[in-house]
Write a protein that holds these residues in place. Structure first.
Motif, PDB file in Angstrom:
ATOM      1  N   VAL A 168       2.516  47.140   6.077  1.00  0.00           N
ATOM      2  CA  VAL A 168       1.408  47.235   5.165  1.00  0.00           C
ATOM      3  C   VAL A 168       0.545  46.315   6.785  1.00  0.00           C
ATOM      4  CG1 VAL A 168      -0.215  45.728   3.887  1.00  0.00           C
ATOM      5  CG2 VAL A 168       2.183  46.302   2.892  1.00  0.00           C
ATOM      6  N   LEU A 169      -1.265  47.179   6.582  1.00  0.00           N
ATOM      7  CA  LEU A 169      -1.760  46.757   7.812  1.00  0.00           C
ATOM      8  C   LEU A 169      -3.287  46.232   7.135  1.00  0.00           C
ATOM      9  CD1 LEU A 169      -2.922  47.001  11.216  1.00  0.00           C
ATOM     10  CD2 LEU A 169      -3.359  48.590  10.624  1.00  0.00           C
ATOM     11  N   MET A 170      -3.947  45.133   7.635  1.00  0.00           N
ATOM     12  CA  MET A 170      -4.762  44.289   6.705  1.00  0.00           C
ATOM     13  C   MET A 170      -6.433  44.366   8.265  1.00  0.00           C
ATOM     14  SD  MET A 170      -3.533  41.629   4.004  1.00  0.00           S
ATOM     15  CE  MET A 170      -4.955  41.810   3.183  1.00  0.00           C
ATOM     16  N   MET A 171      -7.376  43.333   8.301  1.00  0.00           N
ATOM     17  CA  MET A 171      -8.300  42.954   8.596  1.00  0.00           C
ATOM     18  C   MET A 171      -7.646  41.333   8.986  1.00  0.00           C
ATOM     19  SD  MET A 171     -11.280  45.202   8.778  1.00  0.00           S
ATOM     20  CE  MET A 171     -11.774  44.694   6.888  1.00  0.00           C
ATOM     21  N   LYS A 172      -7.618  40.152   9.871  1.00  0.00           N
ATOM     22  CA  LYS A 172      -7.585  38.851   9.891  1.00  0.00           C
ATOM     23  C   LYS A 172      -8.950  38.721   9.489  1.00  0.00           C
ATOM     24  CE  LYS A 172      -7.613  38.494  14.507  1.00  0.00           C
ATOM     25  NZ  LYS A 172      -6.573  37.582  15.504  1.00  0.00           N
ATOM     26  N   ASN A 173      -9.918  39.096   9.704  1.00  0.00           N
ATOM     27  CA  ASN A 173     -11.511  38.554   9.318  1.00  0.00           C
ATOM     28  C   ASN A 173     -11.889  38.063   8.065  1.00  0.00           C
ATOM     29  OD1 ASN A 173     -11.444  40.697  10.799  1.00  0.00           O
ATOM     30  ND2 ASN A 173     -13.050  40.009  12.159  1.00  0.00           N
ATOM     31  N   GLY A 174     -12.020  36.423   7.748  1.00  0.00           N
ATOM     32  CA  GLY A 174     -12.624  36.162   6.761  1.00  0.00           C
ATOM     33  C   GLY A 174     -12.288  36.216   5.514  1.00  0.00           C
ATOM     34  N   ASP A 175     -12.598  36.788   4.424  1.00  0.00           N
ATOM     35  CA  ASP A 175     -11.705  37.262   2.682  1.00  0.00           C
ATOM     36  C   ASP A 175     -10.612  38.584   2.779  1.00  0.00           C
ATOM     37  OD1 ASP A 175     -13.253  34.958   2.283  1.00  0.00           O
ATOM     38  OD2 ASP A 175     -14.950  36.354   1.840  1.00  0.00           O
ATOM     39  N   HIS A 176     -10.864  38.923   3.997  1.00  0.00           N
ATOM     40  CA  HIS A 176     -10.242  40.505   3.891  1.00  0.00           C
ATOM     41  C   HIS A 176      -8.651  39.834   4.060  1.00  0.00           C
ATOM     42  CE1 HIS A 176     -13.392  43.519   4.212  1.00  0.00           C
ATOM     43  NE2 HIS A 176     -13.899  42.024   4.879  1.00  0.00           N
ATOM     44  N   HIS A 177      -8.253  39.104   5.081  1.00  0.00           N
ATOM     45  CA  HIS A 177      -6.884  38.815   5.663  1.00  0.00           C
ATOM     46  C   HIS A 177      -6.161  38.250   4.316  1.00  0.00           C
ATOM     47  CE1 HIS A 177      -3.277  37.901   6.741  1.00  0.00           C
ATOM     48  NE2 HIS A 177      -3.646  36.851   7.200  1.00  0.00           N
ATOM     49  N   LEU A 220       8.333  45.539  -4.874  1.00  0.00           N
ATOM     50  CA  LEU A 220       9.700  46.444  -4.249  1.00  0.00           C
ATOM     51  C   LEU A 220       9.155  47.949  -2.391  1.00  0.00           C
ATOM     52  CD1 LEU A 220      10.168  46.937  -7.503  1.00  0.00           C
ATOM     53  CD2 LEU A 220      11.850  45.395  -6.716  1.00  0.00           C
ATOM     54  N   THR A 221       8.559  47.463  -2.369  1.00  0.00           N
ATOM     55  CA  THR A 221       8.567  47.953  -1.214  1.00  0.00           C
ATOM     56  C   THR A 221       9.396  48.149  -0.070  1.00  0.00           C
ATOM     57  OG1 THR A 221       6.051  46.937  -0.096  1.00  0.00           O
ATOM     58  CG2 THR A 221       5.566  49.044  -1.837  1.00  0.00           C
ATOM     59  N   PRO A 222       9.576  49.282   0.866  1.00  0.00           N
ATOM     60  CA  PRO A 222      10.835  49.326   1.796  1.00  0.00           C
ATOM     61  C   PRO A 222       9.706  47.692   2.702  1.00  0.00           C
ATOM     62  CG  PRO A 222      10.255  51.659   1.583  1.00  0.00           C
ATOM     63  CD  PRO A 222       8.723  50.387   0.478  1.00  0.00           C
ATOM     64  N   ALA A 223       8.008  47.910   2.972  1.00  0.00           N
ATOM     65  CA  ALA A 223       7.903  46.384   3.801  1.00  0.00           C
ATOM     66  C   ALA A 223       7.892  45.453   3.262  1.00  0.00           C
ATOM     67  CB  ALA A 223       6.381  46.755   3.889  1.00  0.00           C
ATOM     68  N   ALA A 224       8.001  44.895   2.182  1.00  0.00           N
ATOM     69  CA  ALA A 224       8.515  43.727   1.826  1.00  0.00           C
ATOM     70  C   ALA A 224      10.105  43.016   2.178  1.00  0.00           C
ATOM     71  CB  ALA A 224       8.616  44.190  -0.349  1.00  0.00           C
ATOM     72  N   ARG A 225      10.755  44.570   1.789  1.00  0.00           N
ATOM     73  CA  ARG A 225      12.303  43.631   2.723  1.00  0.00           C
ATOM     74  C   ARG A 225      11.832  43.788   3.884  1.00  0.00           C
ATOM     75  NH1 ARG A 225      13.879  48.415  -0.389  1.00  0.00           N
ATOM     76  NH2 ARG A 225      14.112  50.163   1.120  1.00  0.00           N
ATOM     77  N   THR A 226      11.303  43.595   4.825  1.00  0.00           N
ATOM     78  CA  THR A 226      11.086  43.024   6.330  1.00  0.00           C
ATOM     79  C   THR A 226       9.753  42.098   6.484  1.00  0.00           C
ATOM     80  OG1 THR A 226       9.847  45.261   7.324  1.00  0.00           O
ATOM     81  CG2 THR A 226      12.596  44.813   7.244  1.00  0.00           C
ATOM     82  N   ARG A 227       9.362  42.336   5.782  1.00  0.00           N
ATOM     83  CA  ARG A 227       7.697  41.335   5.514  1.00  0.00           C
ATOM     84  C   ARG A 227       6.750  41.714   6.691  1.00  0.00           C
ATOM     85  NH1 ARG A 227       8.931  38.970   1.265  1.00  0.00           N
ATOM     86  NH2 ARG A 227       9.394  37.803   0.582  1.00  0.00           N
ATOM     87  N   ALA A 228       7.045  43.520   6.851  1.00  0.00           N
ATOM     88  CA  ALA A 228       5.991  43.863   7.558  1.00  0.00           C
ATOM     89  C   ALA A 228       4.859  44.021   7.615  1.00  0.00           C
ATOM     90  CB  ALA A 228       6.605  45.670   7.198  1.00  0.00           C
ATOM     91  N   LEU A 229       4.076  43.477   7.832  1.00  0.00           N
ATOM     92  CA  LEU A 229       2.019  42.666   7.446  1.00  0.00           C
ATOM     93  C   LEU A 229       2.025  42.499   8.891  1.00  0.00           C
ATOM     94  CD1 LEU A 229       0.151  41.143   4.906  1.00  0.00           C
ATOM     95  CD2 LEU A 229      -0.604  40.723   6.824  1.00  0.00           C
ATOM     96  N   LEU A 230       0.557  43.139   9.618  1.00  0.00           N
ATOM     97  CA  LEU A 230       0.289  43.360  10.340  1.00  0.00           C
ATOM     98  C   LEU A 230      -1.488  42.571   9.824  1.00  0.00           C
ATOM     99  CD1 LEU A 230      -0.275  42.806  13.465  1.00  0.00           C
ATOM    100  CD2 LEU A 230      -0.363  44.948  14.024  1.00  0.00           C
ATOM    101  N   ALA A 231      -1.954  42.063  10.301  1.00  0.00           N
ATOM    102  CA  ALA A 231      -3.963  41.591  10.609  1.00  0.00           C
ATOM    103  C   ALA A 231      -3.725  41.815  12.391  1.00  0.00           C
ATOM    104  CB  ALA A 231      -3.666  40.278   9.828  1.00  0.00           C
ATOM    105  N   LEU A 232      -4.656  41.883  12.033  1.00  0.00           N
ATOM    106  CA  LEU A 232      -5.725  42.409  13.476  1.00  0.00           C
ATOM    107  C   LEU A 232      -7.494  41.836  13.246  1.00  0.00           C
ATOM    108  CD1 LEU A 232      -3.869  45.249  14.620  1.00  0.00           C
ATOM    109  CD2 LEU A 232      -3.596  42.931  16.010  1.00  0.00           C
ATOM    110  N   ASP A 233      -8.086  41.648  14.284  1.00  0.00           N
ATOM    111  CA  ASP A 233      -9.723  42.026  14.152  1.00  0.00           C
ATOM    112  C   ASP A 233     -10.342  43.420  13.626  1.00  0.00           C
ATOM    113  OD1 ASP A 233     -12.013  40.286  14.987  1.00  0.00           O
ATOM    114  OD2 ASP A 233     -11.930  42.564  16.120  1.00  0.00           O
ATOM    115  N   GLY A 234     -10.545  42.855  12.712  1.00  0.00           N
ATOM    116  CA  GLY A 234     -11.765  43.860  12.245  1.00  0.00           C
ATOM    117  C   GLY A 234     -12.154  45.138  13.484  1.00  0.00           C
TER     118      GLY A 234
END
Length: 302
Positions: free
Chosen positions: A235-244, A258-272
């Motif tokens: 899962v990919l997100m922006m880390k700016n403001g309300d987006h993160h 139940l997604t594969p991403a949840a099993r490894t807590r695979a989330l990355l947030a970057l500057d928009g």
């Protein structure tokens, strides 16, 4: 006794010299005027990538105003007045800065504000914003020509081109692409994702990933069932403001639990702007994603 004029080969009449001299004088005056305008121009930059590129070209002293997405370099918003969000510009704020040129990224607005700026007599140019390597290079080229910094733009384009070439080498070594989902916002049980024909989709492609929201067109809500079925590895997100939103909150939701991403807590947030601005740092952003998606490539990369 008449005067004798000796002509060089290829010139048939003395008036030719006068014509050439006049043309040279006109060219010199035009060049001088263009250079003077470039040095004295007052630019309002509407779009984070425009501001970033102008700073990279050394034209920051000509900028008198920016929009709120002008996050790079960080000094831009500290040094320059803000005229609002790029899609909600204040025409009065722009005009109060007495610009000699307004550079607006494609999609800036609202249209009524841009029309007010034009009607007031401020020159306004729309800068194309295709989310592709070619689009970035063209953006740099246009801005370099506009501010009289062609050499600096050519140098920057060479650096950006080298970055994209290195990405091609990394992508060629990917054997099993990950499925990644870009989440624009996550609130009140409503997940807004980046589907096809978005800058998020373009960035995922540059990073050698499959867009898990490829069945969605644009930035649209995606149901919990559709997210679970899409089975993103990342899962990919922006880390700016309300987006993160933090990983704990995201993966506790039924849509992602139940997604594969949840099993490894695979989330990355970057500057928009870094992630989706499609400016000169885009190769760096795509490389950072590749290194997150494919750790084995990160350790082997030069």
């Amino acid at each position: 006794m008449s005067a004798i004029v000796k002509l060089r080969p290829g010139l048939t009449h003395p008036s030719t010299f006068m014509q050439l001299a006049a043309a040279a004088l006109v060219f010199a005056l035009l060049t001088a005027n263009t250079a003077a305008w470039a040095e004295e121009s007052r630019i309002v930059a509407l779009g984070g990538s425009i501001t970033e590129i102008l700073y990279a070209l050394g034209a920051q002293d000509r900028i008198v105003g920016v929009d709120s997405t002008s996050l790079a370099p960080p000094s831009a918003l500290q040094e320059k007045p803000s005229v609002g969000y790029v899609r909600a510009i204040s025409a009065e704020g722009v005009l109060s800065l007495k610009p000699t040129l307004v550079l607006a990224i494609e999609g800036a607005g609202p249209p009524a504000a841009l029309e007010l700026i034009r009607a007031a007599g401020a020159p306004l140019e729309i800068v194309p914003d295709a989310p592709t390597p070619e689009g970035i290079r063209r953006k740099i080229e246009i801005l370099g020509e506009t501010v009289g910094a062609k050499d600096a733009a050519a140098k920057l384009n060479r650096e950006v081109g080298a970055g994209f070439a290195a990405l091609e080498g990394l992508r060629a070594r990917i054997t099993k692409p990950v499925r990644a989902l870009f989440v624009l916002s996550f609130a009140n049980g409503r997940t807004l994702v980046g589907g096809r024909n978005t800058s998020a989709a373009s960035m995922l492609a540059l990073a050698g990933a499959v867009n898990a929201a490829e069945d969605v067109d644009g930035y649209k809500p995606m149901t919990d069932e559709a997210i679970a079925s899409a089975a993103p590895d990342f899962v990919l997100m922006m880390k700016n403001g309300d987006h993160h939103v933090d990983a704990e909150t995201v993966f506790a939701s039924p849509a992602f639990a139940l997604t594969p991403a949840a099993r490894t807590r695979a989330l990355l947030a970057l500057d928009g702007l870094f992630l989706l601005g499609f400016g000169p740092r885009t190769p760096d952003a795509a490389r950072e994603l590749i290194e997150a998606f494919y750790p084995s490539l990160a350790t082997a990369a030069p």
